[in-house]
Design an enzyme around this catalytic site. Structure first.
Site, PDB file in Angstrom:
ATOM      1  N   SER A  73     -69.982 -28.826   6.401  1.00  9.84           N
ATOM      2  CA  SER A  73     -69.665 -30.254   6.338  1.00  9.84           C
ATOM      3  C   SER A  73     -70.880 -31.168   6.350  1.00  9.84           C
ATOM      4  O   SER A  73     -70.735 -32.383   6.161  1.00  9.84           O
ATOM      5  CB  SER A  73     -68.719 -30.642   7.477  1.00  9.84           C
ATOM      6  OG  SER A  73     -67.405 -30.219   7.179  1.00  9.84           O
ATOM      7  N   LYS A 210     -74.858 -35.734  11.027  1.00  7.14           N
ATOM      8  CA  LYS A 210     -73.603 -35.152  10.557  1.00  7.14           C
ATOM      9  C   LYS A 210     -73.564 -33.709  11.023  1.00  7.14           C
ATOM     10  O   LYS A 210     -74.542 -32.978  10.890  1.00  7.14           O
ATOM     11  CB  LYS A 210     -73.495 -35.200   9.025  1.00  7.14           C
ATOM     12  CG  LYS A 210     -72.176 -34.620   8.496  1.00  7.14           C
ATOM     13  CD  LYS A 210     -71.023 -35.517   8.821  1.00  7.14           C
ATOM     14  CE  LYS A 210     -69.668 -34.848   8.547  1.00  7.14           C
ATOM     15  NZ  LYS A 210     -69.324 -33.827   9.576  1.00  7.14           N
ATOM     16  N   THR A 211     -72.436 -33.315  11.567  1.00  6.57           N
ATOM     17  CA  THR A 211     -72.245 -31.936  12.008  1.00  6.57           C
ATOM     18  C   THR A 211     -71.657 -31.089  10.885  1.00  6.57           C
ATOM     19  O   THR A 211     -71.143 -31.613   9.895  1.00  6.57           O
ATOM     20  CB  THR A 211     -71.300 -31.887  13.222  1.00  6.57           C
ATOM     21  OG1 THR A 211     -70.040 -32.488  12.849  1.00  6.57           O
ATOM     22  CG2 THR A 211     -71.889 -32.622  14.408  1.00  6.57           C
ATOM     23  N   GLY A 212     -71.746 -29.780  11.061  1.00  2.00           N
ATOM     24  CA  GLY A 212     -71.140 -28.853  10.112  1.00  2.00           C
ATOM     25  C   GLY A 212     -70.788 -27.554  10.811  1.00  2.00           C
ATOM     26  O   GLY A 212     -71.428 -27.179  11.799  1.00  2.00           O
TER      27      GLY A 212
END
Length: 288
Positions: A73, A210-212
């Site tokens: 993501s 932003k995380t993923g």
């Protein structure tokens, strides 16, 4: 196995060439950050940050920082930029209707891009990618030189299924270019995406990320990311005018680590941000 080793070697060469091209950049290894990872029982992880003002690259586990992996993501940053630049999304308020398939409560509704980015709604960004199309997406992957630049034959899956891969080091470089408006997108597109990435604000400090989470069927482990930048403000007196000036000081980072399949998802959602905070604290960027 041999192909994997070649990929790692090529990515590592990319780091070496990139740093060698700028003689002022200093490279620092930080084995002393291992206890921070140990605190959260993370045995396979890495962290890299680039100090913009000092032109220093700082690493924990440099070998892993040169390994290409699915962006998961974190690719929503790139996907948003392309959507805005192509006009598929006029702005971050572009709404996509829910398709009626029950997945998660926070996803199961009509969402704007800003809302979808915040809750990391995969279906929204899959539909955005379908509207963009493979030709335009490939054009921008090639132009930016994002990771291995591979789409494959699934326009709504390639950043989720290990087709597209990127190193933590490349993620740091991507963040640096985004911050300075150096990507091949308009300043407006980059400004909107940076605005969506803002997560924390304090006195003279802002944190953007932003995380993923890459969880692929058949893989032995999941891979988690936090990618972004921190910006502090130093207030210095101008020696000529005597006035105080605000000097921005950005740090671009990528946190990446692996966990066994079927790990506690709720705990890990919190762990990755806590781990990031502790690493920023160890680096002296911000005190939590």
């Amino acid at each position: 196995m041999m192909m994997h080793k070649i990929k790692v070697a090529v990515a590592a060469l990319g780091i070496a060439l990139g740093l060698a091209s700028c003689s002022d950049v200093r490279i620092n290894d930080h084995d002393e950050w291992k206890p921070v990872f140990d605190k959260y029982k993370v045995t396979e992880g890495c962290f890299e940050y680039y100090d913009n003002n000092k032109e220093e690259a700082n690493y924990y586990n440099k070998e892993r920082c040169s390994k290409r992996m699915s962006p998961a993501s974190t690719f929503k940053i790139f996907n948003s930029l392309v959507g805005l630049e192509t006009g598929v999304a006029l702005d971050e308020q572009m709404k996509i209707k829910w398709d009626g398939v029950a997945r998660r409560p926070e996803w199961d509704k009509d969402l704007t891009m800003a809302e979808a980015f915040k809750v990391s709604a995969v279906p929204y960004y899959q539909e955005l990618a379908r509207r963009i199309g493979a030709k335009e997406m490939q054009h921008y992957l090639d132009t930016v030189q994002y990771g291995n630049m591979q789409i494959g034959n699934q326009i709504d899956q390639f950043w989720l299924n290990d087709t597209l891969e990127i190193t933590p080091d490349e993620q740091v470089g991507f963040m640096k270019r985004l911050y300075h408006d150096e990507l091949p997108f308009s300043p407006r597109s980059q400004r909107i995406v940076k605005g969506m990435m803002l997560q924390e604000t304090a006195n003279d400090y802002q944190l953007y990320y932003k995380t993923g989470w890459s969880s692929i069927d058949g893989a032995k482990e999941d891979i988690l990311w936090v990618v972004g930048y921190a910006e502090t403000v130093h207030r210095l007196k101008n020696p000529k005018t005597g006035e105080m000036q605000a000097i921005p000081h950005p740090y671009f980072f990528a946190l990446n680590f692996s966990v066994p399949k079927n790990s506690d998802s709720k705990t890990l959602v919190e762990t990755r941000v806590k781990l990031l905070h502790d690493l920023l604290n160890e680096a002296g960027i911000h005190k939590y």
